[in-house]
Design a protein around this motif. Sequence first.
Motif, mmCIF file in Angstrom:
data_model
loop_
_atom_site.group_PDB
_atom_site.id
_atom_site.type_symbol
_atom_site.label_atom_id
_atom_site.label_comp_id
_atom_site.label_asym_id
_atom_site.label_seq_id
_atom_site.Cartn_x
_atom_site.Cartn_y
_atom_site.Cartn_z
ATOM 1 N N ILE A 1 1.608 4.426 0.752
ATOM 2 C CA ILE A 1 1.196 5.557 1.585
ATOM 3 C C ILE A 1 2.167 6.719 1.342
ATOM 4 O O ILE A 1 3.367 6.495 1.173
ATOM 5 C CB ILE A 1 1.241 5.149 3.074
ATOM 6 N N ASP B 1 2.295 -1.256 4.428
ATOM 7 C CA ASP B 1 2.860 0.046 4.065
ATOM 8 C C ASP B 1 4.166 -0.163 3.299
ATOM 9 O O ASP B 1 5.107 -0.736 3.836
ATOM 10 C CB ASP B 1 3.098 0.854 5.336
ATOM 11 N N LEU C 1 0.861 -1.186 0.000
ATOM 12 C CA LEU C 1 0.000 0.000 0.000
ATOM 13 C C LEU C 1 0.895 1.232 0.000
ATOM 14 O O LEU C 1 1.557 1.514 1.001
ATOM 15 C CB LEU C 1 -0.914 -0.010 1.230
ATOM 16 N N ALA D 1 -4.499 0.901 -5.256
ATOM 17 C CA ALA D 1 -4.155 -0.375 -4.628
ATOM 18 C C ALA D 1 -5.348 -0.924 -3.852
ATOM 19 O O ALA D 1 -5.639 -2.126 -3.906
ATOM 20 C CB ALA D 1 -2.945 -0.210 -3.705
ATOM 21 N N ARG D 2 -6.063 -0.060 -3.147
ATOM 22 C CA ARG D 2 -7.255 -0.497 -2.417
ATOM 23 C C ARG D 2 -8.333 -1.001 -3.383
ATOM 24 O O ARG D 2 -9.008 -1.995 -3.110
ATOM 25 C CB ARG D 2 -7.793 0.621 -1.535
ATOM 26 N N LEU E 1 -2.781 -5.610 3.824
ATOM 27 C CA LEU E 1 -2.186 -4.394 3.267
ATOM 28 C C LEU E 1 -0.967 -4.038 4.107
ATOM 29 O O LEU E 1 -1.020 -4.028 5.336
ATOM 30 C CB LEU E 1 -3.200 -3.253 3.293
ATOM 31 N N GLU F 1 -3.153 9.012 2.125
ATOM 32 C CA GLU F 1 -3.278 8.114 0.985
ATOM 33 C C GLU F 1 -3.648 8.913 -0.252
ATOM 34 O O GLU F 1 -4.656 9.603 -0.267
ATOM 35 C CB GLU F 1 -4.338 7.045 1.252
ATOM 36 N N ALA G 1 -2.445 4.825 -3.615
ATOM 37 C CA ALA G 1 -2.985 4.006 -2.525
ATOM 38 C C ALA G 1 -4.451 3.667 -2.800
ATOM 39 O O ALA G 1 -4.885 2.533 -2.561
ATOM 40 C CB ALA G 1 -2.850 4.724 -1.188
ATOM 41 N N GLN G 2 -5.192 4.631 -3.314
ATOM 42 C CA GLN G 2 -6.592 4.372 -3.662
ATOM 43 C C GLN G 2 -6.693 3.315 -4.753
ATOM 44 O O GLN G 2 -7.573 2.449 -4.718
ATOM 45 C CB GLN G 2 -7.268 5.675 -4.101
#
Length: 156
Positions: A79, A111, A77, A92-93, A109, A85, A89-90
Amino acid sequence: MPAVILPLAEAAALFLPRGALLGLDLGTKTIGVATSDADRRLATGVETIARKTVTADAKLLLGLALERRCVGWVLGLPINMNGSEGPRAQSARAFARNLAKLTDLPIALWDERLSTVAVERELIATDMSRSRRAAVIDQHAAIFILQGALDRLARL
């Protein structure tokens, strides 16, 4: 039932006591893939996948997880340095949510701040050419991410 997506420390309780984890470094064009041994001590590189569509990418990853008898995923993730984020990161989510619909293996997840920078410095220190670095950096970043997660799991 879709997989759960949790921070590593929370996902650890959902991993079977023994079994490999698959580590992923998501890039815009490629996905670096690494795996651990069944005892979760050492991360090794698997391959770098050229991204196509979420469905095609997930199909390849699910095949790798099945082939290696993985019991969970570790997704880097990205960061920001200030802890926020951003778009990466968004993304990856969103990838994790899409993958979760296709698997029941827990998704942790982790970092991954500065993982690619650290890996690139390592590769430069070994005097690797720029073109060779470009070919392997995502896979090495996946190894770096997964090894960091394994080291953390060992201390939990």
